[in-house]
Structure formats: structure tokens, C-alpha cells
Design a protein around this motif. Structure first.
Motif, mmCIF file in Angstrom:
data_model
loop_
_atom_site.group_PDB
_atom_site.id
_atom_site.type_symbol
_atom_site.label_atom_id
_atom_site.label_comp_id
_atom_site.label_asym_id
_atom_site.label_seq_id
_atom_site.Cartn_x
_atom_site.Cartn_y
_atom_site.Cartn_z
ATOM 1 N N SER A 60 8.428 -2.283 -17.550
ATOM 2 C CA SER A 60 8.330 -3.175 -16.544
ATOM 3 C C SER A 60 7.109 -2.646 -15.691
ATOM 4 N N LEU A 61 6.341 -3.787 -15.523
ATOM 5 C CA LEU A 61 5.151 -3.333 -14.700
ATOM 6 C C LEU A 61 4.634 -4.692 -13.880
ATOM 7 N N LYS A 62 4.114 -4.385 -12.908
ATOM 8 C CA LYS A 62 3.565 -5.363 -11.978
ATOM 9 C C LYS A 62 2.266 -4.905 -11.397
ATOM 10 N N ILE A 63 1.201 -5.658 -11.274
ATOM 11 C CA ILE A 63 -0.087 -5.483 -10.947
ATOM 12 C C ILE A 63 -0.237 -6.298 -9.734
ATOM 13 N N ILE A 64 -0.652 -5.705 -8.459
ATOM 14 C CA ILE A 64 -0.678 -6.595 -7.429
ATOM 15 C C ILE A 64 -2.250 -6.297 -6.623
ATOM 16 N N GLU A 65 -2.869 -7.332 -6.202
ATOM 17 C CA GLU A 65 -4.042 -7.113 -5.726
ATOM 18 C C GLU A 65 -4.116 -7.486 -4.084
ATOM 19 N N THR A 66 -4.550 -6.652 -3.330
ATOM 20 C CA THR A 66 -4.450 -6.728 -1.895
ATOM 21 C C THR A 66 -5.925 -6.494 -1.422
ATOM 22 N N SER A 67 -5.841 -6.564 -0.044
ATOM 23 C CA SER A 67 -7.076 -5.916 0.535
ATOM 24 C C SER A 67 -7.116 -4.478 0.745
ATOM 25 N N ARG A 68 -8.209 -3.934 0.949
ATOM 26 C CA ARG A 68 -8.167 -2.435 1.068
ATOM 27 C C ARG A 68 -7.368 -1.786 2.382
ATOM 28 N N GLY A 69 -6.919 -0.374 1.840
ATOM 29 C CA GLY A 69 -6.331 0.008 3.207
ATOM 30 C C GLY A 69 -4.899 0.468 2.401
ATOM 31 N N ARG A 70 -4.627 1.948 2.360
ATOM 32 C CA ARG A 70 -3.700 2.437 1.739
ATOM 33 C C ARG A 70 -2.339 1.961 2.419
ATOM 34 N N GLY A 71 -2.091 2.038 3.558
ATOM 35 C CA GLY A 71 -1.015 1.737 4.246
ATOM 36 C C GLY A 71 -0.518 0.213 3.811
ATOM 37 N N HIS A 72 -1.464 -0.558 3.916
ATOM 38 C CA HIS A 72 -1.229 -2.163 3.636
ATOM 39 C C HIS A 72 -0.815 -2.167 2.086
ATOM 40 N N GLN A 73 -1.608 -1.332 1.152
ATOM 41 C CA GLN A 73 -1.042 -1.285 -0.060
ATOM 42 C C GLN A 73 0.086 -0.875 -0.478
ATOM 43 N N LEU A 74 0.390 0.010 0.265
ATOM 44 C CA LEU A 74 1.691 0.763 -0.050
ATOM 45 C C LEU A 74 2.848 -0.192 0.539
ATOM 46 N N HIS A 75 2.881 -0.632 1.568
ATOM 47 C CA HIS A 75 3.914 -1.795 2.339
ATOM 48 C C HIS A 75 3.875 -2.947 1.527
ATOM 49 N N GLU A 76 2.677 -3.331 0.749
ATOM 50 C CA GLU A 76 2.664 -4.632 0.146
ATOM 51 C C GLU A 76 3.530 -4.410 -1.225
ATOM 52 N N GLY A 77 3.274 -3.271 -1.753
ATOM 53 C CA GLY A 77 3.909 -2.818 -2.885
ATOM 54 C C GLY A 77 5.579 -2.927 -2.582
ATOM 55 N N SER A 78 6.011 -2.236 -1.623
ATOM 56 C CA SER A 78 7.150 -2.222 -1.313
ATOM 57 C C SER A 78 8.022 -3.761 -1.298
ATOM 58 N N ARG A 79 7.218 -4.494 -0.658
ATOM 59 C CA ARG A 79 7.399 -5.939 -0.709
ATOM 60 C C ARG A 79 7.784 -6.671 -2.162
ATOM 61 N N GLN A 80 6.802 -6.152 -2.900
ATOM 62 C CA GLN A 80 6.880 -6.847 -4.411
ATOM 63 C C GLN A 80 7.997 -5.991 -5.300
ATOM 64 N N ALA A 81 8.361 -4.804 -4.745
ATOM 65 C CA ALA A 81 9.275 -3.946 -5.654
ATOM 66 C C ALA A 81 10.839 -4.582 -5.633
ATOM 67 N N THR A 82 11.285 -4.626 -6.803
ATOM 68 C CA THR A 82 12.820 -5.107 -6.693
ATOM 69 C C THR A 82 13.970 -4.111 -6.839
ATOM 70 N N HIS A 83 13.419 -2.681 -6.840
ATOM 71 C CA HIS A 83 14.800 -1.866 -7.120
ATOM 72 C C HIS A 83 15.175 -1.237 -5.820
ATOM 73 N N ASP A 84 16.097 -0.333 -5.698
ATOM 74 C CA ASP A 84 16.703 0.202 -4.469
ATOM 75 C C ASP A 84 16.397 1.451 -3.911
ATOM 76 N N ILE A 85 15.643 2.141 -4.681
ATOM 77 C CA ILE A 85 14.751 3.294 -4.118
ATOM 78 C C ILE A 85 13.395 3.214 -4.580
ATOM 79 N N TYR A 86 12.538 3.590 -3.461
ATOM 80 C CA TYR A 86 10.743 3.635 -3.545
ATOM 81 C C TYR A 86 10.456 4.691 -3.803
ATOM 82 N N TYR A 87 9.505 4.906 -4.811
ATOM 83 C CA TYR A 87 8.663 6.216 -4.973
ATOM 84 C C TYR A 87 7.161 5.907 -4.911
ATOM 85 N N PHE A 88 6.636 6.369 -3.869
ATOM 86 C CA PHE A 88 5.234 6.250 -3.690
ATOM 87 C C PHE A 88 4.628 7.409 -3.842
#
Length: 246
Positions: A60-88
Motif C-alpha cells: 500500500s503506497l501513496k505518492i503526494i506532491e506538495t510545496s516545499r517545507g517539511r512541516g507542510h509535507q508532514l502535515h499534508e501526509g497526515s491528511r492523506q493517511a488512512t490509518h489510526d497511528i501515524y509514523y513520521f
């Protein structure tokens, strides 16, 4: 179920091998999804991830493209994630074998957020020394390279990563968890690259970290810390790459 969120920027040399390693070290790959969040790479990072996906169609793999900025990338990843535990997870950090089982076990025991202990993949005495201290629960021993697990419920409660800051996003979230909730250091070892220390110099980079820690304690703004970082801690070749991306 675990969503592994990996922010990347020009990681074509490492992202494929990291995904392979995560599959090999997983206790139960069926409980995991990978969310790779690209912040505008100008190399073949996305191509490397797509190649991994083609070879591993059952993962199971998703590829997301966002603007640069690690905080923004991490948060956008959480918005697209579907499970109950996040691992950054940073792209140059390698969690231990059965990392997913260890995280599930920690959450089930009432520890909704935390990290692993960390060793640098380096024989430099100072890096061995500071890695040794990550076994302790002290807030000063924490950092984003140690990775970060957190339940979706707690992540939403603290408001997630700050997407407006250009630096320090890991520390802001960790500080919030330490000050108002709880934080657990799983007694297993993650390893991480020492490439930043090798690029900048071990003592020089460590002095930088101590300085920004002191500046923050004295009330410096995130922008002031970022300006200091740009002046003192970005190698010339990295500055040139950033200019190309802009």
C-alpha cells in the motif's frame, strides 16, 4: 494499522532502499501503508518511488506532491493517511526490525506518542556519545531524526505539525507533547545518516544546534533561528540547489 509518512526532497539515491528496508523489517506488512510526500524534488525521487511501487504492487503506497517545507509535507501526509497511528520518518533514518510491532505495543500500553532511541551510522566519537543519550527521556535528547509515532487522535488534539515555520517543526510538536501530554522512548535502536554532520562538520553543526536551542530558550523567533541557520549551516552546494528550485 500504521501510516508511515516520509517527507522527501531530492532523495533519489535513498528512498528506494528505505522502502525496501521498511518492508523487510516490518512485522506485518499488511497493516502498513506508505505515504511518500515530495516537496518539489528536481531529481528522480518520484521515479524511484514509482519504480518501487511497480516492483511491489501489493504494498500500500501513496505518492503526494506538495510545496516545499517539511512541516507542510508532514502535515499534508497526515491528511492523506488512512490509518489510526501515524509514523513520521525521515528518509535517511532506518527503524529497527519489527518497528511496527514495537509501535503497536507501545500504543496498546497507553503510550500514544514517542520515538526510538537513535544511533548515527558513523564511528565519530562525538556522534556515538550524543547518540548514547537518546536512551533517556529528557526533552533535550529528542529530535526529528529519531522518528515520531503518534496516534491520529492525539495528533489532531495537539493540532499537528506547524505548517507555517521554515524550520523547527519537529521540536515544536515534541515540546507540545512533553509539556501537555506524554512521550515515550521505545527501547530499541533506530539508525540515521550522519551526512549533515559530514557536510558541515561535526563540531560546527553541534555548536549550531546548541546555539539555536539557547536562542529559543532566550525567546528568539522561528524566523530568527531560520535566518541564523541559512547564514551558518547550509553548504554552498545546497544553497545552489535551493536557488534552482526557487
Amino acid at each position: 494499522m500504521l501510516s508511515i509518512i516520509i517527507p522527501v526532497l531530492n532523495e533519489q539515491q535513498s528512498i528506494g532502499s528505505l522502502l525496501d528496508l521498511l518492508c523487510e523489517r516490518a512485522h506485518d506488512l499488511d497493516t502498513i501503508e506508505f505515504v511518500v510526500v515530495d516537496g518539489g524534488s528536481i531529481d528522480h525521487t518520484i521515479g524511484a518511488v514509482e519504480q518501487f511501487a511497480a516492483v511491489n504492487p501489493k504494498v500500500s503506497l501513496k505518492i503526494i506532491e506538495t510545496s516545499r517545507g517539511r512541516g507542510h509535507q508532514l502535515h499534508e501526509g497526515s491528511r492523506q493517511a488512512t490509518h489510526d497511528i501515524y509514523y513520521f520518518l525521515h528518509a535517511d533514518s532506518h527503524p529497527p526490525k519489527d518497528y511496527d510491532y514495537l509501535i503497536f505495543k507501545a500504543v496498546e500500553s497507553g503510550r500514544p506518542a514517542g520515538c526510538f532511541r537513535m544511533r548515527f551510522r558513523s564511528s565519530h566519537p562525538w556522534l556515538i556519545f550524543i547518540g548514547w543519550f537518546t536512551r533517556f527521556s529528557w526533552k533535550v535528547s529528542r529530535g526529528g531524526d529519531q522518528s515520531q509515532y503518534i496516534t491520529r487522535e492525539l495528533y489532531n488534539a495537539v493540532g499537528g505539525y506547524n505548517t507555517t515555520v521554515p524550520i523547527y517543526e519537529d521540536y515544536l510538536l515534541i515540546n507540545e507533547l512533553y509539556d501537555n501530554y506524554s512521550y515515550y522512548v521505545i527501547p530499541s535502536w533506530l539508525t540515521t545518516s550522519a551526512r549533515r554532520y559530514e557536510e558541515i562538520g561535526v563540531l560546527r553543526l553541534q555548536l549550531f544546534y546548541l546555539t539555536i536551542y539557547w536562542k529559543k530558550r532566550q525567546g528568539a523567533s522561528i524566523q530568527q533561528i531560520y535566518d541564523y541557520y541559512q547564514q551558518r549551516c547550509i553548504p554552498p552546494e545546497t544553497k545552489e540547489l535551493l536557488n534552482q528550485q526557487n
